[in-house]
Structure formats: structure tokens, C-alpha cells
Design a protein around this motif. Structure first.
Motif, PDB file in Angstrom:
ATOM      1  N   ALA A  20      -0.278  24.993  46.351  1.00 13.38           N
ATOM      2  CA  ALA A  20      -0.066  23.843  45.478  1.00 13.38           C
ATOM      3  C   ALA A  20       0.429  24.269  44.087  1.00 13.38           C
ATOM      4  CB  ALA A  20      -1.365  23.039  45.348  1.00 13.38           C
ATOM      5  N   GLY A  21       0.479  25.578  43.854  1.00 16.33           N
ATOM      6  CA  GLY A  21       0.949  26.075  42.562  1.00 16.33           C
ATOM      7  C   GLY A  21      -0.036  25.789  41.436  1.00 16.33           C
ATOM      8  N   LEU A  22      -1.332  25.809  41.747  1.00 13.66           N
ATOM      9  CA  LEU A  22      -2.359  25.526  40.733  1.00 13.66           C
ATOM     10  C   LEU A  22      -3.401  26.632  40.767  1.00 13.66           C
ATOM     11  CD1 LEU A  22      -2.943  21.752  41.640  1.00 13.66           C
ATOM     12  CD2 LEU A  22      -1.736  22.598  39.596  1.00 13.66           C
ATOM     13  N   SER A  23      -4.182  26.733  39.696  1.00 15.41           N
ATOM     14  CA  SER A  23      -5.308  27.664  39.723  1.00 15.41           C
ATOM     15  C   SER A  23      -6.362  27.061  40.673  1.00 15.41           C
ATOM     16  CB  SER A  23      -5.906  27.814  38.322  1.00 15.41           C
ATOM     17  OG  SER A  23      -6.693  26.673  38.010  1.00 15.41           O
ATOM     18  N   PRO A  24      -7.165  27.938  41.320  1.00 15.09           N
ATOM     19  CA  PRO A  24      -8.181  27.416  42.239  1.00 15.09           C
ATOM     20  C   PRO A  24      -9.062  26.343  41.602  1.00 15.09           C
ATOM     21  CG  PRO A  24      -8.020  29.789  42.476  1.00 15.09           C
ATOM     22  CD  PRO A  24      -7.114  29.406  41.314  1.00 15.09           C
ATOM     23  N   ARG A  25      -9.461  26.571  40.353  1.00 14.05           N
ATOM     24  CA  ARG A  25     -10.379  25.632  39.712  1.00 14.05           C
ATOM     25  C   ARG A  25      -9.690  24.287  39.459  1.00 14.05           C
ATOM     26  NH1 ARG A  25     -13.126  26.777  34.105  1.00 14.05           N
ATOM     27  NH2 ARG A  25     -14.276  24.811  33.986  1.00 14.05           N
ATOM     28  N   HIS A  26      -8.471  24.374  38.933  1.00 13.98           N
ATOM     29  CA  HIS A  26      -7.708  23.168  38.660  1.00 13.98           C
ATOM     30  C   HIS A  26      -7.420  22.411  39.964  1.00 13.98           C
ATOM     31  CE1 HIS A  26      -3.964  21.288  36.530  1.00 13.98           C
ATOM     32  NE2 HIS A  26      -4.787  20.389  37.003  1.00 13.98           N
ATOM     33  N   PHE A  27      -7.062  23.188  41.014  1.00 14.59           N
ATOM     34  CA  PHE A  27      -6.758  22.582  42.313  1.00 14.59           C
ATOM     35  C   PHE A  27      -7.966  21.837  42.885  1.00 14.59           C
ATOM     36  CE2 PHE A  27      -7.327  23.298  46.925  1.00 14.59           C
ATOM     37  CZ  PHE A  27      -6.404  22.365  47.381  1.00 14.59           C
ATOM     38  N   ALA A  28      -9.116  22.509  42.852  1.00 11.61           N
ATOM     39  CA  ALA A  28     -10.317  21.882  43.429  1.00 11.61           C
ATOM     40  C   ALA A  28     -10.643  20.588  42.697  1.00 11.61           C
ATOM     41  CB  ALA A  28     -11.501  22.853  43.360  1.00 11.61           C
ATOM     42  N   ARG A  29     -10.476  20.608  41.365  1.00 12.92           N
ATOM     43  CA  ARG A  29     -10.790  19.406  40.586  1.00 12.92           C
ATOM     44  C   ARG A  29      -9.805  18.274  40.896  1.00 12.92           C
ATOM     45  NH1 ARG A  29     -10.823  20.670  34.597  1.00 12.92           N
ATOM     46  NH2 ARG A  29     -12.314  22.282  35.189  1.00 12.92           N
ATOM     47  N   ALA A  30      -8.526  18.624  40.969  1.00 14.68           N
ATOM     48  CA  ALA A  30      -7.510  17.612  41.248  1.00 14.68           C
ATOM     49  C   ALA A  30      -7.682  17.034  42.656  1.00 14.68           C
ATOM     50  CB  ALA A  30      -6.110  18.229  41.107  1.00 14.68           C
ATOM     51  N   PHE A  31      -7.978  17.916  43.616  1.00 15.06           N
ATOM     52  CA  PHE A  31      -8.144  17.475  45.000  1.00 15.06           C
ATOM     53  C   PHE A  31      -9.290  16.473  45.101  1.00 15.06           C
ATOM     54  CE2 PHE A  31      -9.298  17.552  49.434  1.00 15.06           C
ATOM     55  CZ  PHE A  31      -8.105  17.786  50.102  1.00 15.06           C
ATOM     56  N   ARG A  32     -10.371  16.810  44.455  1.00 19.75           N
ATOM     57  CA  ARG A  32     -11.542  15.946  44.495  1.00 19.75           C
ATOM     58  C   ARG A  32     -11.248  14.600  43.826  1.00 19.75           C
ATOM     59  NH1 ARG A  32     -17.716  17.278  44.745  1.00 19.75           N
ATOM     60  NH2 ARG A  32     -18.223  15.131  45.209  1.00 19.75           N
ATOM     61  N   ALA A  33     -10.571  14.645  42.708  1.00 18.37           N
ATOM     62  CA  ALA A  33     -10.258  13.407  41.982  1.00 18.37           C
ATOM     63  C   ALA A  33      -9.353  12.504  42.826  1.00 18.37           C
ATOM     64  CB  ALA A  33      -9.578  13.739  40.652  1.00 18.37           C
ATOM     65  N   GLU A  34      -8.450  13.125  43.566  1.00 22.57           N
ATOM     66  CA  GLU A  34      -7.473  12.357  44.329  1.00 22.57           C
ATOM     67  C   GLU A  34      -8.035  11.816  45.649  1.00 22.57           C
ATOM     68  OE1 GLU A  34      -3.794  11.829  44.444  1.00 22.57           O
ATOM     69  OE2 GLU A  34      -4.264  11.669  42.316  1.00 22.57           O
ATOM     70  N   THR A  35      -8.930  12.587  46.285  1.00 24.18           N
ATOM     71  CA  THR A  35      -9.335  12.256  47.656  1.00 24.18           C
ATOM     72  C   THR A  35     -10.799  11.873  47.786  1.00 24.18           C
ATOM     73  OG1 THR A  35     -10.019  14.504  48.211  1.00 24.18           O
ATOM     74  CG2 THR A  35      -7.686  13.981  48.500  1.00 24.18           C
ATOM     75  N   GLY A  36     -11.584  12.154  46.748  1.00 21.31           N
ATOM     76  CA  GLY A  36     -13.001  11.819  46.833  1.00 21.31           C
ATOM     77  C   GLY A  36     -13.817  12.854  47.593  1.00 21.31           C
ATOM     78  N   THR A  37     -13.189  13.929  48.023  1.00 20.74           N
ATOM     79  CA  THR A  37     -13.938  14.966  48.741  1.00 20.74           C
ATOM     80  C   THR A  37     -13.448  16.337  48.296  1.00 20.74           C
ATOM     81  OG1 THR A  37     -14.682  15.665  50.933  1.00 20.74           O
ATOM     82  CG2 THR A  37     -12.359  15.119  50.721  1.00 20.74           C
ATOM     83  N   THR A  38     -14.182  17.378  48.641  1.00 22.39           N
ATOM     84  CA  THR A  38     -13.754  18.728  48.246  1.00 22.39           C
ATOM     85  C   THR A  38     -12.751  19.272  49.257  1.00 22.39           C
ATOM     86  OG1 THR A  38     -15.429  19.870  49.531  1.00 22.39           O
ATOM     87  CG2 THR A  38     -16.076  19.138  47.330  1.00 22.39           C
ATOM     88  N   PRO A  39     -11.915  20.254  48.856  1.00 20.50           N
ATOM     89  CA  PRO A  39     -10.992  20.862  49.823  1.00 20.50           C
ATOM     90  C   PRO A  39     -11.743  21.420  51.031  1.00 20.50           C
ATOM     91  CG  PRO A  39     -10.475  21.599  47.589  1.00 20.50           C
ATOM     92  CD  PRO A  39     -11.757  20.822  47.503  1.00 20.50           C
ATOM     93  N   GLY A  40     -12.897  22.056  50.809  1.00 23.63           N
ATOM     94  CA  GLY A  40     -13.666  22.636  51.916  1.00 23.63           C
ATOM     95  C   GLY A  40     -14.092  21.601  52.927  1.00 23.63           C
ATOM     96  N   ARG A  41     -14.618  20.487  52.420  1.00 25.41           N
ATOM     97  CA  ARG A  41     -15.080  19.449  53.350  1.00 25.41           C
ATOM     98  C   ARG A  41     -13.907  18.812  54.071  1.00 25.41           C
ATOM     99  NH1 ARG A  41     -18.308  16.474  49.488  1.00 25.41           N
ATOM    100  NH2 ARG A  41     -19.794  18.070  48.885  1.00 25.41           N
ATOM    101  N   TYR A  42     -12.801  18.662  53.382  1.00 25.62           N
ATOM    102  CA  TYR A  42     -11.615  18.087  54.017  1.00 25.62           C
ATOM    103  C   TYR A  42     -11.135  18.986  55.153  1.00 25.62           C
ATOM    104  CZ  TYR A  42      -7.044  16.031  54.702  1.00 25.62           C
ATOM    105  OH  TYR A  42      -5.960  15.428  55.279  1.00 25.62           O
ATOM    106  N   VAL A  43     -11.083  20.283  54.890  1.00 28.73           N
ATOM    107  CA  VAL A  43     -10.676  21.241  55.930  1.00 28.73           C
ATOM    108  C   VAL A  43     -11.645  21.188  57.117  1.00 28.73           C
ATOM    109  CG1 VAL A  43     -10.497  23.709  56.444  1.00 28.73           C
ATOM    110  CG2 VAL A  43      -9.404  22.774  54.384  1.00 28.73           C
TER     111      VAL A  43
END
Lengths: 319, 319
Positions: free
Chosen positions: B237-260
Motif C-alpha cells: 500500500a506504500g505506507l508505514s505499517p503503523r500508518h497502514f494499520a490505522r488507515a485500514f481500521r478507520a476504513e473497514t472497522g476491523t484490523t488487517p489481521g482479522r480481515y486476513v
């Protein structure tokens, strides 16, 4: 695909769940893919029927008024015990002309009474299998499966098995995705684990009429873990093994070996249901020797393992 | 024990199986031990109701005429979506006074609408859990169990789960032998293997509103077997892990791990349902690495093993 008509036959003392289970499956398919099924209900004279649970259901019309459907579903219930002869006549006249003839539970008795199961393999509620076979010797009754297909006739086992069969019919018509979607919506399995036998609790009445065999049967029941080989049993009965085996069979209709197998199975089932005993302990107490021996017997007779069996029938935990 | 009254509330567009399932359980108990249950049905005005499958059922009386029962059962169905306010009022007035208040399937919505589930743990049909939780934040919705007991309120999951719950109530009143006998007669398990989640086929709508996360989600769906750690996904996604995790959660309501985790589970389910691939192969293709890893994930999420899951949902064999 043209819209298929599915007609449910209603009568007094019908089992309501025999009707609504399959009805909801076909209705679910129609909701999922509109234009696939038109569901109707009819009683002999079109009057409301009282189901065995007390619910009153109003049919759409009378049997005299309905054109032959694509799929005709005959449910079971107490009302199948002494059916109105006009219903039997109607089934005899119309059963051969539908694309699929279906019975649920003891609805098989109505089909058999109309001669529609002669020469066919069929099933019915586990508690009624022996009687169906006795009363209609031309029917090849199989007590184990959840449902049986033979040509255009499909018969299902007890009550909720009508849902399983209806799902199979929808799968045949509309494919597996649709059937799976409906099953999930109803929160049922598309494919039931095991067979009907695991729901039966009766040891068929295979009791010898005369002592001492009767006394010996009692002893077997009380000592499922003992050595129950034919030699040992014959010695207890004071007979030669050959004479004993012949007398046992004549008196009970089954062999000593099969009788012992059933007693051991019932004993193990009860222990798995009622106690917290481990599988090892249960297999020893029931005369299986090893857990693997018990497992093989369970899979063969019930289509499931002792562990799975316990999960399905053990007491509910405290809430 | 004095005879207990069990009242079923009827309304237009009720799900017929939500009614007849529990009705047959209590009727079976009454047949087994006469004098234990008196079953009644009532609609708002006492008029016949049309169920969602098209069956017409005639209630015994109107709600205004019935004394408070011992056990009040509120079924689900399409008719729960915009209930008659008089029905909600009636439930609000009478629900607190019955010994046991029971809902089947989306009947939970009627109880929630009357405020009767506030502060309680409850369940409902898997497809409706999210909505119930959203519309009634005071209700603690648990989507997994087949049924939930909380104080005098008992709620069951989708449709046929009403049978499971009714069996539990009969077991409470009359003991396990009676409940087991009825279950066997209806050809259902006294205790369902697994939980409701195994019937749900939906991946909850947790899709990001904006690219590039949306594009990344698509990629995850198409590559469940790839390395899907947060670092790798963040790099894509071209983001830092921390920034990515925060953005993913804000957008989808879940964490990347749980989504996977959910994507992998759905993928494995589909392969078990649709292919003959071995468990080893499925676990690799779904990104579990080992069969044991997949087994743990299945037991945790669905309450059942991959092998059992396949048995229940695989295609029916040719007949």
C-alpha cells in the motif's frame, strides 16, 4: 426453467413440521430465484385441517380442484394411521402422473397404501420402519438413510428429514449453490452427518418367548462387558453351540452375535449420553475391548464416531 | 408439576418453521408426559395470519384475550421488519410478567423493539446480528451460539435453532430423558455440533471506501495463500505499517489481521465445499501453512473441524 408447482397434501392430524420444513425450503428457493417454484396446499375437501400439534392450517383448495403438480409432497403424522379411503384413491390415481412423488416421515404409509411403493426401496420414520415392512411386504424398507430416491419416488426418514430431502430436490433443480444458500438460511446442514439410526433409541423387540433363552437375554443385557461368544452363551444355556444358535434364532429372529452387537451398542450409547466416562472406559464396559473396536461399530451402525455421538446427545451444559 | 402454558405469538409474514419447530417440541413433551404443556397461539386480533411461505394459520384467539402464559414464544420472519406498534406495546406490557420469554430467529427484533433485551446478552439469525447490534446498542448481541439464555429471556439463532432452544427448555422442565426422546422422535440432535457461525456464508461488508485500500483488499481475496503480514501489506500500500494499520481500521472497522483471517476462512470453506482437494492442500492454498493451523482456526471460528465441516456441506453424492 419453467416455474415448477409443488403441492402439499394436507389432512387432519398431519405433523405440522413435516409440512413446514419442506415448504420453507421451496419457499426459500423461490425467494432466492423468483419464478422457480409455486407452492400450493390442498386437502380432500378444501377445509382447514387440524395438525397433530393443535395448529389449524387453511389449505389453498381441494384436491379435486388441483392440476397434477410437478412435485407432490405427502407429509406424515398421526393422520396416516387410518387415512380417508378417498385420499388413498386420489393418490393412486394421481401419484403415477407427477414428475416427483415425495413422502415425509410416515407419509410413506399413505404412498404404500396406494400401492405406489411396491417394488421400490423406501424409508420412513425409524419407529415405523418395522411396521411398514410388515404391512407392505412388496416395499423394500431401508431404515437407515435420511432419505431414499428410487426412480421418481423419494421418501424421507422421520420428521425433520423432510428438510434434508427437499434440499436435495432443490439441488437437483437449481444447483448446489442455491441449495447451500437455503440450508444456511434455515441454519441446517446441507448434508446431515451420519444416518437415521443414530436417532433411534429402541432395541427392536427381539425377545425370546420362552425361558431359558429369555433369562439368558436378560443376563446379556446386564453383562455387556462379559465374554459373550456363542460357546460361552451356549454353555450358560446348557445347550450345544449349534443347537443354541438355532434355538436363539428361531425364538428371536436374529442370531446371538447380532443380538450381542445391538446390546453392546445400546449400552455404549447410554454411557456416552449419561456419564462423563472416557471413551476407553466406555468401550471396555460395553465389551468392545478397544476404543478402535467401538469406533468401528459406531461408524458401521450409526454413521458416526463415539466422540461425535457424545457431542450430539450429551447433556446440555449449564447456561 | 402443574400444566405449563406455552403461547406462540402469530403475525402476518411470520416464518412458519419458527413456529412449528418449537410447537412440535412442546407437543411432543405433552404426548410423552400428558398434562405438562398446554400450547396456544394468538394473533393481535385473533384473525388468521399468512406466513411468509404462503401457508395460512388460524390462531386460537386474540392476544387481548389470553392470560399471561408460563412461556411466551415470539417467532421471527419478514413480519418483524415493520411490526404493528400494538404488538410491540403488548410485548412491552406482558413480556416482563412471564416466567420465560423466548424468541426464535428474528423474533429477537420484536423483543428488542419492546426494550426487553436491553442490557441482556442475546442472539438472532446470523444474517441479522449486525443489524440488531446497530439498531439496539443496549443489547449485547452474540452471533455465534445456537441459543442464549440470560435470566428469564432466551433467544435462539436462525430458524431451526428454535427447535434446539425448545428442547433445552423442555429439558429444564422435564429432564433430559424426555428431551432426548423428543429429539429422537423429531430426528434432530439434542445438542447441535458446532455453532451458528458455520451456517453463515457472508463476509461482513467490511470494504474500504477508498482506493488504494480497496484494491489491496481485492488482492488479499485473490491471494489468500500469500504472505499477508502487516509489513507486507503496508509495503504494497506504500505506507508505514503503523500508518497502514490505522488507515485500514478507520476504513473497514476491523484490523488487517482479522480481515486476513476471515478471508482465509472463507477461502478454505469454499474449497472444502466445492473441491475434492485434501485437507493438506486446502490449508496450504488458504494460507494456513499446516492442517493443524487450519483445524485450530476452524474450531475457534466455527466450532467444528475442517473434516466435519466438509461432511456437512459437501455436494450430495449421486443417488
Amino acid at each position: 426453467m419453467a416455474q415448477r408447482t409443488v403441492l402439499f397434501v394436507l389432512f387432519d392430524q398431519v405433523q405440522s413440521l413435516d409440512v413446514t420444513g419442506p415448504v420453507e425450503v421451496f419457499a426459500g428457493a423461490e425467494r432466492h430465484t423468483p419464478g422457480t417454484y409455486r407452492i400450493g396446499t390442498a386437502s380432500l375437501d378444501g377445509a382447514p385441517v387440524r395438525t397433530s400439534s393443535g395448529l389449524t392450517v387453511v389449505p389453498d383448495r381441494s384436491l379435486a380442484d388441483v392440476p397434477d403438480p410437478d412435485t407432490l409432497v405427502v407429509p406424515g403424522g398421526q393422520g396416516t394411521r387410518s387415512p380417508d379411503p378417498r385420499l388413498t384413491d386420489w393418490l393412486r390415481a394421481h401419484g403415477p402422473h407427477v414428475r416427483r412423488l415425495v413422502s415425509v416421515c410416515t407419509g410413506a404409509a399413505l404412498l404404500a397404501g396406494a400401492g405406489l411403493l411396491d417394488g421400490r426401496r423406501a424409508t420412513t420414520h425409524w419407529a415405523y420402519c418395522d411396521r411398514l415392512a410388515r404391512e407392505y411386504p412388496a416395499v423394500d424398507v431401508d431404515p437407515d438413510p435420511i432419505y431414499v430416491r428410487d426412480g421418481h419416488v423419494a421418501t424421507s426418514a422421520g420428521v425433520t428429514s423432510g428438510i434434508d430431502l427437499a434440499l436435495a430436490l432443490v439441488e437437483e433443480d437449481l444447483g448446489r449453490d442455491t441449495a447451500l444458500t437455503i440450508a444456511r438460511h434455515l441454519v441446517v446442514f446441507l448434508r446431515r452427518p451420519g444416518n437415521q439410526a443414530q436417532f433411534s433409541a429402541q432395541l427392536a423387540a427381539q425377545t425370546a418367548r420362552r425361558e431359558p433363552l429369555r433369562e439368558l437375554q436378560r443376563w446379556i443385557t446386564e453383562h455387556p462387558g462379559a465374554d459373550l461368544g456363542v460357546e460361552t452363551l451356549a454353555a450358560r444355556a446348557g445347550l450345544s453351540p449349534r443347537h443354541f444358535a438355532r434355538a436363539f434364532r428361531a425364538e428371536t429372529g436374529t442370531t446371538p452375535g447380532r443380538y450381542v452387537d445391538r446390546i453392546r451398542l445400546e449400552h455404549a450409547r447410554r454411557l456416552l449420553e449419561d456419564t462423563g466416562d472416557g471413551v476407553e472406559q466406555v468401550s471396555r464396559a460395553s465389551g468392545y475391548g478397544t476404543p478402535e473396536g467401538m469406533r468401528r461399530a459406531f461408524v458401521k451402525a450409526l454413521g458416526t464416531s463415539p466422540a461425535e455421538y457424545r457431542r450430539r446427545f450429551r447433556p446440555a451444559p449449564a447456561h
